[in-house]
Design a protein around this motif. Structure first.
Motif, PDB file in Angstrom:
ATOM      1  N   ASN A  97      36.439  46.748  42.184  1.00 45.94           N
ATOM      2  CA  ASN A  97      35.421  45.775  41.783  1.00 45.94           C
ATOM      3  C   ASN A  97      35.998  44.517  41.160  1.00 45.94           C
ATOM      4  OD1 ASN A  97      33.191  47.267  42.684  1.00 45.94           O
ATOM      5  ND2 ASN A  97      33.042  48.417  40.766  1.00 45.94           N
ATOM      6  N   GLU A  98      37.108  44.666  40.454  1.00 47.76           N
ATOM      7  CA  GLU A  98      37.690  43.504  39.775  1.00 47.76           C
ATOM      8  C   GLU A  98      38.640  42.716  40.659  1.00 47.76           C
ATOM      9  OE1 GLU A  98      40.098  42.339  35.640  1.00 47.76           O
ATOM     10  OE2 GLU A  98      39.462  44.419  36.023  1.00 47.76           O
ATOM     11  N   PHE A  99      39.501  43.432  41.378  1.00 53.62           N
ATOM     12  CA  PHE A  99      40.552  42.758  42.155  1.00 53.62           C
ATOM     13  C   PHE A  99      40.347  42.855  43.666  1.00 53.62           C
ATOM     14  CE2 PHE A  99      42.587  44.256  38.183  1.00 53.62           C
ATOM     15  CZ  PHE A  99      42.912  43.028  37.640  1.00 53.62           C
ATOM     16  N   HIS A 100      39.414  43.707  44.092  1.00 57.26           N
ATOM     17  CA  HIS A 100      39.125  43.906  45.526  1.00 57.26           C
ATOM     18  C   HIS A 100      40.360  44.418  46.272  1.00 57.26           C
ATOM     19  CE1 HIS A 100      35.542  41.772  44.351  1.00 57.26           C
ATOM     20  NE2 HIS A 100      36.286  40.739  43.986  1.00 57.26           N
ATOM     21  N   THR A 101      41.097  45.288  45.582  1.00 54.75           N
ATOM     22  CA  THR A 101      42.277  45.915  46.178  1.00 54.75           C
ATOM     23  C   THR A 101      42.203  47.419  45.958  1.00 54.75           C
ATOM     24  OG1 THR A 101      43.554  45.614  44.122  1.00 54.75           O
ATOM     25  CG2 THR A 101      43.744  43.891  45.819  1.00 54.75           C
TER      26      THR A 101
END
Length: 339
Positions: A42-46
């Motif tokens: 959710n934060e880094f999309h990784t």
């Protein structure tokens, strides 16, 4: 038309399928039971543990609350390891009973359950009764997550006893690089998906020991004969094993460095212990567990599966690979089509 889809399991395949569905314009909720993984998504999309150089759509949202992920969805896609399928299905059933929602249930996992030897659709049908869900669909075929991530051309099968449900899943996933075919042979598609992992482990072993293409072709071809023999004994259509979820998935899994099963076999062929291989991989190697389930199932059903038996002996009886190869080659001669 936009659909709401919950994808359960945020490994390499689950997360990429969720991203593709998002790209196709659907409202996708990706569920994981690992809060740190959800936070990273959710934060880094990784998802660095699985695909460390891939960036996911900002429109894809991850959840660690299963009930929240399942809220009013049109479809649930299981992409959890085989050993977790029953546990997660029980949790899903409890939530669906509370909400009254009846989504189509899809699974893209590949294996046979330990002890029961059941296919994953059978596990799902046992735990999520028909009165609280829609039809069950199997999603399977030659598809490495790494290559789908690169938008490589890929073909997959949507299999269900319900043609409308199979077509629904076909429409969910079809796009300019992903082509989906429907099939009504659920047994054949699932047996092909599970069994090819065992043969891929064997193909990796041959590579690790330095054998060439002749040996690998022999293993893959005769392995396919075993897969078809097992599947047809349970009522599968012989032609399914000549299709995408049969020979197609077998080729891609038994010949590629992307395949965990192949890589595991390769390390075993080079002399590593199974415990070390499993520890080094850091991800589920479905072929190892499936080899045990398939061996026991073949014994129970009285089905001749010498390659499966040989790989089982290496994995679980600590037999040397060169000795099981010698044993396979020294069996009594037989006609190729005498199945």
């Amino acid at each position: 038309m936009t659909k709401k889809v919950a994808v359960l399991g945020a490994g390499s395949w689950g997360s990429i399928l969720a991203d593709i569905l998002t790209e196709n314009g659907h409202d996708v909720r990706l569920w994981s039971n690992v809060p740190a993984q959800v936070a990273e998504m959710n934060e880094f999309h990784t998802n660095t543990h699985y695909l460390d150089d891939y960036t996911y759509s900002k429109d894809l949202h991850a959840y660690d609350d299963l009930k929240e992920a399942l809220d009013q969805v049109d479809a649930i896609l299981f992409v959890v390891p085989t050993k977790a399928s029953r546990i997660v299905a029980k949790q899903v059933a409890t939530i669906l009973k509370e909400t009254g929602n009846k989504p189509i249930v899809i699974h893209a996992s590949k294996g046979l359950e330990q002890v029961t030897h059941k296919r994953i659709s059978e596990v799902i049908e046992e735990e999520i009764s028909a009165d609280i869900r829609g039809s069950v669909v199997v999603f399977s075929g030659p598809s490495h997550a790494e290559e789908v991530a690169n938008r490589d051309l890929t073909t997959i099968v949507s299999a269900s006893a319900d043609p409308a449900a199979a077509s629904f899943v076909q429409d969910l996933f079809m796009n300019k690089f992903l082509r989906i075919y429907t099939n009504n042979d659920v047994i054949g598609v699932e047996i092909g998906a599970a069994m090819k992992n065992i043969i891929a482990v064997g193909a990796g072993m041959l590579h690790g020991m330095g054998y060439g293409d002749n040996a690998k072709a022999a293993l893959i071809t005769r392995g396919l004969a075993e897969i078809a023999r097992l599947g047809t004994s349970f009522g599968a259509n012989q032609l399914t094993f000549m299709g995408l979820s049969g020979v197609g998935d077998l080729i891609v899994t038994a010949t590629s460095v992307h395949s965990r099963n192949w890589r595991a076999g390769d390390q075993l062929g080079k002399g590593k212990s199974l415990d070390d291989v499993v520890a080094d991989m850091g991800m589920v190697i479905e072929g190892v567990g499936t080899a045990k389930a398939a061996y026991e199932l073949a014994q129970q059903q009285g089905i001749d599966m010498p390659i499966t038996n040989a790989i089982y002996d290496v994995l679980y009886n600590n037999k040397e690979i060169n000795l099981v190869i010698e044993s396979l080659l020294n069996r009594e001669g037989k006609a190729e089509l005498a199945e």
